[in-house]
Design a protein around this motif. Structure first.
Motif, PDB file in Angstrom:
ATOM      1  N   GLY A 162      34.901  20.455  42.520  1.00  0.00           N
ATOM      2  CA  GLY A 162      35.310  20.897  43.836  1.00  0.00           C
ATOM      3  C   GLY A 162      36.379  21.962  43.753  1.00  0.00           C
ATOM      4  N   TYR A 163      36.680  22.571  44.878  1.00  0.00           N
ATOM      5  CA  TYR A 163      37.696  23.621  44.921  1.00  0.00           C
ATOM      6  C   TYR A 163      39.058  23.055  44.522  1.00  0.00           C
ATOM      7  N   GLY A 164      39.698  23.689  43.574  1.00  0.00           N
ATOM      8  CA  GLY A 164      41.013  23.245  43.106  1.00  0.00           C
ATOM      9  C   GLY A 164      40.975  22.099  42.129  1.00  0.00           C
ATOM     10  N   GLN A 165      39.783  21.614  41.789  1.00  0.00           N
ATOM     11  CA  GLN A 165      39.657  20.500  40.848  1.00  0.00           C
ATOM     12  C   GLN A 165      39.365  21.009  39.442  1.00  0.00           C
ATOM     13  N   GLN A 166      39.606  20.137  38.471  1.00  0.00           N
ATOM     14  CA  GLN A 166      39.170  20.381  37.109  1.00  0.00           C
ATOM     15  C   GLN A 166      37.815  19.719  36.917  1.00  0.00           C
ATOM     16  N   VAL A 167      36.960  20.330  36.113  1.00  0.00           N
ATOM     17  CA  VAL A 167      35.661  19.729  35.815  1.00  0.00           C
ATOM     18  C   VAL A 167      35.883  18.423  35.059  1.00  0.00           C
ATOM     19  N   GLY A 168      35.177  17.388  35.467  1.00  0.00           N
ATOM     20  CA  GLY A 168      35.265  16.117  34.749  1.00  0.00           C
ATOM     21  C   GLY A 168      36.211  15.114  35.367  1.00  0.00           C
ATOM     22  N   ARG A 186      37.281  32.984  47.506  1.00  0.00           N
ATOM     23  CA  ARG A 186      38.112  31.783  47.599  1.00  0.00           C
ATOM     24  C   ARG A 186      37.987  31.120  48.967  1.00  0.00           C
ATOM     25  N   ASP A 187      37.808  31.946  50.027  1.00  0.00           N
ATOM     26  CA  ASP A 187      37.589  31.347  51.344  1.00  0.00           C
ATOM     27  C   ASP A 187      36.361  30.452  51.321  1.00  0.00           C
ATOM     28  N   LEU A 188      35.287  30.958  50.726  1.00  0.00           N
ATOM     29  CA  LEU A 188      34.056  30.174  50.662  1.00  0.00           C
ATOM     30  C   LEU A 188      34.165  29.009  49.704  1.00  0.00           C
ATOM     31  N   GLY A 189      34.837  29.220  48.569  1.00  0.00           N
ATOM     32  CA  GLY A 189      35.019  28.136  47.615  1.00  0.00           C
ATOM     33  C   GLY A 189      35.745  26.967  48.240  1.00  0.00           C
ATOM     34  N   GLU A 190      36.784  27.283  49.017  1.00  0.00           N
ATOM     35  CA  GLU A 190      37.550  26.226  49.683  1.00  0.00           C
ATOM     36  C   GLU A 190      36.731  25.559  50.774  1.00  0.00           C
ATOM     37  N   ALA A 191      36.014  26.376  51.575  1.00  0.00           N
ATOM     38  CA  ALA A 191      35.248  25.822  52.689  1.00  0.00           C
ATOM     39  C   ALA A 191      34.053  25.000  52.218  1.00  0.00           C
ATOM     40  N   LEU A 192      33.375  25.482  51.168  1.00  0.00           N
ATOM     41  CA  LEU A 192      32.164  24.825  50.677  1.00  0.00           C
ATOM     42  C   LEU A 192      32.434  23.900  49.492  1.00  0.00           C
ATOM     43  N   ASN A 193      33.684  23.897  49.028  1.00  0.00           N
ATOM     44  CA  ASN A 193      34.130  22.978  47.975  1.00  0.00           C
ATOM     45  C   ASN A 193      33.425  23.194  46.644  1.00  0.00           C
ATOM     46  N   PHE A 194      33.361  24.461  46.202  1.00  0.00           N
ATOM     47  CA  PHE A 194      32.936  24.728  44.827  1.00  0.00           C
ATOM     48  C   PHE A 194      34.101  25.372  44.073  1.00  0.00           C
ATOM     49  N   GLY A 195      34.057  25.301  42.758  1.00  0.00           N
ATOM     50  CA  GLY A 195      35.174  25.745  41.942  1.00  0.00           C
ATOM     51  C   GLY A 195      35.292  27.252  41.862  1.00  0.00           C
ATOM     52  N   VAL A 196      36.520  27.749  42.001  1.00  0.00           N
ATOM     53  CA  VAL A 196      36.832  29.167  41.815  1.00  0.00           C
ATOM     54  C   VAL A 196      38.130  29.242  41.021  1.00  0.00           C
ATOM     55  N   ASP A 197      38.079  29.850  39.856  1.00  0.00           N
ATOM     56  CA  ASP A 197      39.258  29.941  39.003  1.00  0.00           C
ATOM     57  C   ASP A 197      39.364  31.321  38.372  1.00  0.00           C
ATOM     58  N   TRP A 198      40.552  31.622  37.924  1.00  0.00           N
ATOM     59  CA  TRP A 198      40.810  32.837  37.163  1.00  0.00           C
ATOM     60  C   TRP A 198      41.245  32.435  35.754  1.00  0.00           C
ATOM     61  N   ASN A 199      40.499  32.873  34.737  1.00  0.00           N
ATOM     62  CA  ASN A 199      40.822  32.590  33.347  1.00  0.00           C
ATOM     63  C   ASN A 199      41.616  33.766  32.809  1.00  0.00           C
ATOM     64  N   ASP A 200      42.906  33.569  32.661  1.00  0.00           N
ATOM     65  CA  ASP A 200      43.772  34.673  32.264  1.00  0.00           C
ATOM     66  C   ASP A 200      43.548  35.087  30.814  1.00  0.00           C
ATOM     67  N   ASP A 201      43.077  34.141  29.976  1.00  0.00           N
ATOM     68  CA  ASP A 201      42.836  34.472  28.571  1.00  0.00           C
ATOM     69  C   ASP A 201      41.699  35.473  28.419  1.00  0.00           C
ATOM     70  N   THR A 202      40.640  35.289  29.188  1.00  0.00           N
ATOM     71  CA  THR A 202      39.453  36.143  29.053  1.00  0.00           C
ATOM     72  C   THR A 202      39.303  37.124  30.208  1.00  0.00           C
ATOM     73  N   LYS A 203      40.270  37.080  31.166  1.00  0.00           N
ATOM     74  CA  LYS A 203      40.233  37.956  32.337  1.00  0.00           C
ATOM     75  C   LYS A 203      38.897  37.808  33.078  1.00  0.00           C
ATOM     76  N   THR A 204      38.570  36.568  33.377  1.00  0.00           N
ATOM     77  CA  THR A 204      37.266  36.249  33.954  1.00  0.00           C
ATOM     78  C   THR A 204      37.410  35.399  35.211  1.00  0.00           C
ATOM     79  N   VAL A 205      36.636  35.751  36.235  1.00  0.00           N
ATOM     80  CA  VAL A 205      36.509  34.900  37.415  1.00  0.00           C
ATOM     81  C   VAL A 205      35.466  33.837  37.096  1.00  0.00           C
ATOM     82  N   GLU A 206      35.797  32.572  37.335  1.00  0.00           N
ATOM     83  CA  GLU A 206      34.898  31.480  37.011  1.00  0.00           C
ATOM     84  C   GLU A 206      34.487  30.745  38.287  1.00  0.00           C
ATOM     85  N   ILE A 207      33.183  30.726  38.541  1.00  0.00           N
ATOM     86  CA  ILE A 207      32.608  29.988  39.660  1.00  0.00           C
ATOM     87  C   ILE A 207      31.937  28.749  39.095  1.00  0.00           C
TER      88      ILE A 207
END
Length: 470
Positions: free
Chosen positions: A166-172, A140-161
């Motif tokens: 951008g960091y904190g944004q939704q695709v689209g 998350r430090d790098l995602g925020e600094a480099l502005n790429f997406g980092v999320d946690w999908n609670d339904d599938t228990k998956t880390v999504e890069i």
């Protein structure tokens, strides 16, 4: 699909060649992480560790998987400054250790490192640990600094890069460049949800949920009706359901009147239809794209200039209200890739243009030379690769990405004389070649694999589906 912030921060590896062994004497327990990770919706395996309830990943691994995307960054070790230097927008140079495994042990010792991290010339604060001789940082430090997406999908228990936001944004939320969109499309399905009355009435949100869970990345929603409220009461919901469930919707228009009689009146009518669509969906996610015409007919094959004329007119009308949404144009002769060269690029494409083409849209044939497939002979395979090569050459020449809008595993509407085993062999080869070329595709069509009345997959077609999507 419900998402929440991933509270357990992730991090990444730098590698022994990246940082020296400067560290404090005290160490911490580092346990191998078992979290599932996806990068742009594709599962990837990382060697990650959990330290003090935070997960740490390999920096070079992430630089490697984000290379050649809009979020790429370079990594350099500066010994004289005791610093790792990161530069955004610069290609990453692999060192050969990326995405590997350094240890099979479940537990290691993590030692805090003292090396600095510099991003685009500025020093930034990031936690770094030495684990098994390698350097690890928080994702998350790098995602925020480099502005790429980092999320946690609670339904599938998956880390999504994601390199697609951008960091904190939704695709689209912001416009998507065509080459990024091409990567996002992946493997999809042609659907009749808005093409027929039966399809409209039978549509259920569960179909979208089932498609997404099964690995379908996009749907090509084919439409032939007028752009009015009778259509929108179905289409609005279908588009919203797709966007809410992470399924990319591609809207494709039949335009039968124009294809049968390419008059100026009918060109204007198609332009009006798309203008109405652009107006209605101008505030929708940029994941929604417009595929302007489903298959040119024999009449248009004799008047290819009319095809270019309608694209110029329609694109101009759409751009009045939607300057940067992805638009797709297709060649004549049933969208044959060999005729991509005849296309004239619309003047107002604005850099958000793709081309749709397809082959074997109604399936292979055991006697038609143009789409022959019997036992998968060398000549039959060559025919497939040659068609793909036409598209690749056009992409290189124009710098415009392409997408296969339809291919069918069997000749379901013309004899239906391929066994499931034969369909599997054909599908495996088609999928392999398109994947190798990096060209996404939609399979024709949903009703052959999914029972829309029962909202359930058709069991007998499961092996064919798996050969394509899994």
């Amino acid at each position: 699909m419900k998402k929440r912030e991933y509270l357990v921060l992730m991090a990444l590896f730098v590698g022994t060649t990246l940082l020296p062994m400067n560290a404090y004497a005290a160490g911490y327990e580092a346990k191998k992480s078992t979290a599932t990770v996806q990068v742009n919706h594709t599962p990837r395996s990382f060697e990650a560790y959990t330290v003090n309830n935070y997960s740490y990943f390999n920096l070079r691994d992430v630089a490697f998987i984000l290379n050649n995307t809009e979020k790429e960054f370079s990594v350099e070790w500066q010994k004289e400054n005791n610093a790792v230097v990161l530069k955004t927008g610069k290609p990453y140079a692999p060192v050969g250790t990326e995405m590997g495994t350094s240890s099979n042990q479940a537990t290691q010792t993590a030692i805090p490192a003292t090396s600095k991290i510099k991003l685009d010339g500025e020093e930034i604060e990031m936690a770094v640990y030495l684990i098994n001789g390698n350097n690890y940082l928080k994702l998350r430090d790098l995602g925020e600094a480099l502005n790429f997406g980092v999320d946690w999908n609670d339904d599938t228990k998956t880390v999504e890069i994601s390199s697609q936001k951008g960091y904190g944004q939704q695709v689209g939320i912001t416009p998507i460049k065509p080459w990024e969109y091409q990567k996002m499309l992946g493997k999809g399905m042609d659907v009749d949800w808005s093409k027929t009355e039966q399809g409209k009435e039978a549509y259920d949100t569960k179909a979208v949920e089932d498609f997404k869970k099964a690995g379908v990345s996009h749907v090509r929603i084919r439409v032939k009706d007028n752009a009015d409220e009778n259509l929108f009461k179905y289409l609005d919901k279908q588009i919203d359901d797709c966007l809410e469930n992470g399924l990319i919707p591609v809207l494709a228009y039949q335009a039968d009147e124009f294809k049968n009689e390419p008059s100026q009146n009918n060109i204007d009518a198609v332009a009006d239809w798309w203008y109405t669509m652009a107006q209605r969906y101008k505030d929708k996610s940029y994941l929604l794209s417009f595929d302007l015409l489903i298959e040119a007919t024999d009449v248009l094959n004799k008047q290819p200039e009319k095809l270019n004329e309608i694209y110029e007119t329609v694109v101009s009308r759409i751009r009045e209200v939607s300057p940067d949404r992805i638009i797709m144009i297709s060649p004549r002769l049933r969208s044959d890739s060999q005729y991509l060269d005849e296309l004239k690029i619309p003047t107002q494409h604005n850099g958000y243009l793709m081309a749709e083409w397809h082959f074997y849209a109604s399936g292979p044939s055991k006697d038609n030379e143009r789409k022959l497939w019997t036992t998968g002979t060398a000549q039959e395979k060559k025919r497939i690769t040659e068609i793909i090569d036409y598209a690749l050459a056009w992409q290189k020449k124009t710098a415009i990405p392409t997408w296969v809008g339809a291919w069918m595993p069997g000749n379901y509407n013309d004899g239906d004389d391929y066994s499931v085993a034969e369909q599997i062999e054909f599908s495996k080869y088609m999928t392999k070649q398109l994947d190798k070329a990096g060209i996404p595709f939609a399979v024709n069509s949903d009703t052959k694999f999914y029972d829309r009345e029962k909202c359930a997959w058709i069991k007998e077609m499961g092996p064919v589906f798996d050969a394509i999507f899994h």
